[in-house]
Write a protein that holds these residues in place. Structure first.
Motif, PDB file in Angstrom:
ATOM      1  N   HIS A  97       0.888  -1.158   0.000  1.00 56.23           N
ATOM      2  CA  HIS A  97       0.000   0.000   0.000  1.00 56.23           C
ATOM      3  C   HIS A  97       0.928   1.210   0.000  1.00 56.23           C
ATOM      4  N   ILE A  98       0.514   2.272  -0.664  1.00 58.09           N
ATOM      5  CA  ILE A  98       1.467   3.384  -0.746  1.00 58.09           C
ATOM      6  C   ILE A  98       0.931   4.696  -0.188  1.00 58.09           C
ATOM      7  N   LEU A  99       1.873   5.421   0.418  1.00 55.33           N
ATOM      8  CA  LEU A  99       1.663   6.816   0.780  1.00 55.33           C
ATOM      9  C   LEU A  99       2.498   7.584  -0.235  1.00 55.33           C
ATOM     10  N   LEU A 100       1.811   8.291  -1.126  1.00 57.85           N
ATOM     11  CA  LEU A 100       2.497   8.901  -2.262  1.00 57.85           C
ATOM     12  C   LEU A 100       2.453  10.419  -2.144  1.00 57.85           C
ATOM     13  N   GLU A 101       3.642  11.026  -2.236  1.00 54.04           N
ATOM     14  CA  GLU A 101       3.680  12.488  -2.155  1.00 54.04           C
ATOM     15  C   GLU A 101       2.908  13.121  -3.298  1.00 54.04           C
ATOM     16  N   MET A 125      -3.805   3.649  -2.129  1.00 60.74           N
ATOM     17  CA  MET A 125      -2.894   4.707  -2.582  1.00 60.74           C
ATOM     18  C   MET A 125      -3.363   6.003  -1.928  1.00 60.74           C
ATOM     19  N   ARG A 126      -2.606   6.445  -0.943  1.00 60.00           N
ATOM     20  CA  ARG A 126      -2.992   7.676  -0.244  1.00 60.00           C
ATOM     21  C   ARG A 126      -2.076   8.804  -0.723  1.00 60.00           C
ATOM     22  N   ILE A 127      -2.680   9.851  -1.244  1.00 59.61           N
ATOM     23  CA  ILE A 127      -1.901  11.004  -1.697  1.00 59.61           C
ATOM     24  C   ILE A 127      -1.747  11.975  -0.522  1.00 59.61           C
ATOM     25  N   CYS A 128      -0.568  12.568  -0.405  1.00 58.83           N
ATOM     26  CA  CYS A 128      -0.265  13.378   0.787  1.00 58.83           C
ATOM     27  C   CYS A 128      -0.913  14.759   0.739  1.00 58.83           C
ATOM     28  N   LEU A 418      -2.118   4.886   8.498  1.00 62.78           N
ATOM     29  CA  LEU A 418      -1.831   3.611   9.188  1.00 62.78           C
ATOM     30  C   LEU A 418      -3.128   2.982   9.703  1.00 62.78           C
ATOM     31  N   ALA A 419      -4.024   3.836  10.213  1.00 66.03           N
ATOM     32  CA  ALA A 419      -5.305   3.312  10.718  1.00 66.03           C
ATOM     33  C   ALA A 419      -6.082   2.670   9.575  1.00 66.03           C
ATOM     34  N   SER A 420      -6.005   3.291   8.409  1.00 69.83           N
ATOM     35  CA  SER A 420      -6.745   2.761   7.270  1.00 69.83           C
ATOM     36  C   SER A 420      -6.125   1.444   6.772  1.00 69.83           C
ATOM     37  N   ILE A 421      -4.810   1.323   6.891  1.00 64.95           N
ATOM     38  CA  ILE A 421      -4.158   0.052   6.513  1.00 64.95           C
ATOM     39  C   ILE A 421      -4.611  -1.049   7.476  1.00 64.95           C
ATOM     40  N   ARG A 422      -4.629  -0.710   8.769  1.00 64.42           N
ATOM     41  CA  ARG A 422      -5.061  -1.710   9.761  1.00 64.42           C
ATOM     42  C   ARG A 422      -6.518  -2.112   9.525  1.00 64.42           C
ATOM     43  N   SER A 429     -10.576   3.984   0.642  1.00 61.77           N
ATOM     44  CA  SER A 429      -9.301   4.536   0.174  1.00 61.77           C
ATOM     45  C   SER A 429      -9.366   4.845  -1.316  1.00 61.77           C
ATOM     46  N   LEU A 430     -10.085   4.000  -2.055  1.00 63.21           N
ATOM     47  CA  LEU A 430     -10.218   4.224  -3.494  1.00 63.21           C
ATOM     48  C   LEU A 430     -10.979   5.523  -3.761  1.00 63.21           C
TER      49      LEU A 430
END
Ligand code: NAD
Length: 462
Positions: A97-101, A125-128, A418-422, A429-430
């Motif tokens: 899973h990515i945290l993408l700037e 894919m979470r955009i910052c 992180l909470a969303s990954i858990r 997220s989509l």
């Protein structure tokens, strides 16, 4: 006790190493970095040392790291704008899973591609878009959704980039060239184009934009200004962009803090710009002042890994940040306005410019039943609401703790991710990723409008 989520960091620069990764050091029960990819040895080693990453998990680039079976659950992609797409897509395909700037990518088609990869791989894919997580914008959204302003008719939102930040990032620095990095409306304002629909709960249907590079050009150079500030510039005493004033004295940086803060911080920041030696002496008995007197973070760490008077001076003599702002290879705009019509017919303007005396965003929202005004700055933030009928005035202090990146948004974003990954909430997220994409498409549409001088309708980007 929860097990920490294992993460890999791609790009141990300012954002990755200095803004997000410290979350793992403060919350080791939640997040642990297990590998890093970073070409610059000094940055790679220092990150590995801080996070106790063994040598076999230190990579000089993202490719060999992402060729391995996934080493953890998440990857933070914090490379430069033009280096997002390939590692982001590879990381999702490798199972992270990515945290993408932000910006997701600097080309429209690549932004769309990344959403597609997230959908196909079912990787978050979470955009910052850090503003969404700040106490300031959360409060503003809550107020708007409470209906206190009635029908929203007019929004005037401004991204007031300070003159010294403009010179640092968009004239001398990494985001100075539209083709090499991103159009400035994308680099700086995909945040604002994300936050405005989020605040109003509706989307733009058409937009127009204008703007240009007015000031930071050869023709505006003072007579006799050499290519570098330290090469005997005749206007060293008066030019606001004189590099030693920005990076050695740091007066504009602390003024920006002072101008947006209150109480002790305001007093201390002003005093520090006027009498640094006295404040250094005072810091021996007032440890709180050391946050200021011992400061060696951004933007100094962009010039040199270990900022001190000597290393900064050397960087100004040899590197890009010592160049005269009128003799650089920049082409991004220094002012741009985006005018939007929203679904409910509200008119919304976004003004971005790089000549603000201090760094802040400001917002004014006029509704049928009231007015909201707000300011979001480096030193503090506030919101006021005035109701038309009763003239009732409310004030909210929405400041985050000093030094918490982006008004507290940086850490809260990591916490939320992180909470969303858990929780494993992929659909949610989509939806977030789709909204992030929309903000980028709006920025591309604004740039298209600016260049072609035409209105752009929603069908262009939706
Ligand atoms: N969310 C925000 O509000 C915000 C604020 C500022 C910057 N940004 C964005 O964050 C991103 C990073 O910005 P920054 O200021 O940290 O930049 P930076 O240059 O400090 O960091 C990028 C790092 O990536 C490294 N890198 C280059 N090639 C690599 C490779 N092949 N493999 C691994 N690493 C590689 C570089 O050496 C550098 O250390 C940019 O896209 C920028 O626009 C976002």
């Amino acid at each position: 006790m929860t097990k920490p989520i294992h993460a890999v960091l791609i790009g141990a620069g300012n954002r990755g190493a200095e803004n997000y990764a410290p979350y793992a050091l403060q919350h080791p029960e939640e997040l642990k970095f297990v590998a890093v990819a970073e070409p610059l040895e000094e940055r790679r080693k220092s990150f590995a040392e801080q996070h106790q990453i063994p040598v076999e998990m230190q990579f000089e680039s993202w490719e060999p790291l992402l060729e391995k079976p996934a080493l953890g659950e998440v990857a933070l992609i914090c490379t430069q704008d033009w280096q997002h797409t390939a590692p982001a897509a590879a990381a999702m395909r490798a199972g992270y899973h990515i945290l993408l700037e932000k910006p997701m990518a600097n080309k429209l088609e690549e932004c769309k591609l990344l959403l597609q990869v997230s959908q196909e791989t079912e990787r978050q894919m979470r955009i910052c878009h850090v503003l969404r997580y700040t106490p300031h914008f959360k409060k503003m959204r809550e107020l708007l959704q409470s209906g206190v302003l009635g029908q929203i008719v007019d929004v005037d939102h401004r991204e007031n980039v300070s003159f010294w930040h403009m010179a640092h990032s968009f004239v001398r620095g990494n985001w100075r060239n539209r083709e090499e990095s991103s159009p400035m409306i994308l680099a700086k304002c995909c945040h604002d184009l994300d936050i405005l629909p989020w605040l109003l709960g509706q989307k733009p249907v058409r937009l127009a934009s204008s703007g240009s590079l007015m000031h930071f050009k050869e023709e505006n150079a003072p007579a006799g200004a050499p290519p570098r500030c330290l090469d005997g510039c005749p206007v060293a005493e008066t030019c606001p962009y004189y590099a030693p004033h920005i990076y050695l004295e740091m007066a504009p940086f602390w003024n920006s803090i002072a101008d947006t803060s209150k109480g002790f911080t305001r007093w201390a920041a002003h005093q520090y710009t006027e009498n640094p030696e006295m404040m250094k002496a005072l810091s021996l008995v007032l440890p709180a002042l050391r946050q200021m007197t011992d400061y060696s973070g951004w933007p100094l760490t962009i010039l040199t890994h270990h900022p001190n008077r000597e290393s900064i001076t050397e960087a100004l003599q040899t590197g890009p940040y010592g160049r005269c702002v009128y003799h650089c290879d920049n082409d991004v705009v220094d002012h741009q306005v985006v005018m939007m019509e929203f679904e409910d017919h509200a008119s919304v303007t976004l003004t971005m410019h790089g000549h603000s005396h201090y760094e802040h965003r400001s917002t004014r929202i006029e509704g049928s039943h009231g007015r909201l005004m707000a300011e979001f700055g480096n030193g503090g933030s506030w919101i006021t609401v005035d109701e038309h009928r009763t003239d009732w005035h409310q004030e909210f202090d929405t400041s985050a703790e000093l030094g918490s990146g982006h008004g507290g948004g940086d850490f809260r974003l990591v916490e939320n991710f992180l909470a969303s990954i858990r929780a494993g909430t992929f659909e949610e997220s989509l939806q977030g990723a789709r909204e992030a994409l929309e903000s980028h498409l709006l920025a591309f549409a604004a740039e298209e409008s600016r260049l072609r001088g035409v209105f752009i309708e929603r069908t262009w980007w939706a």
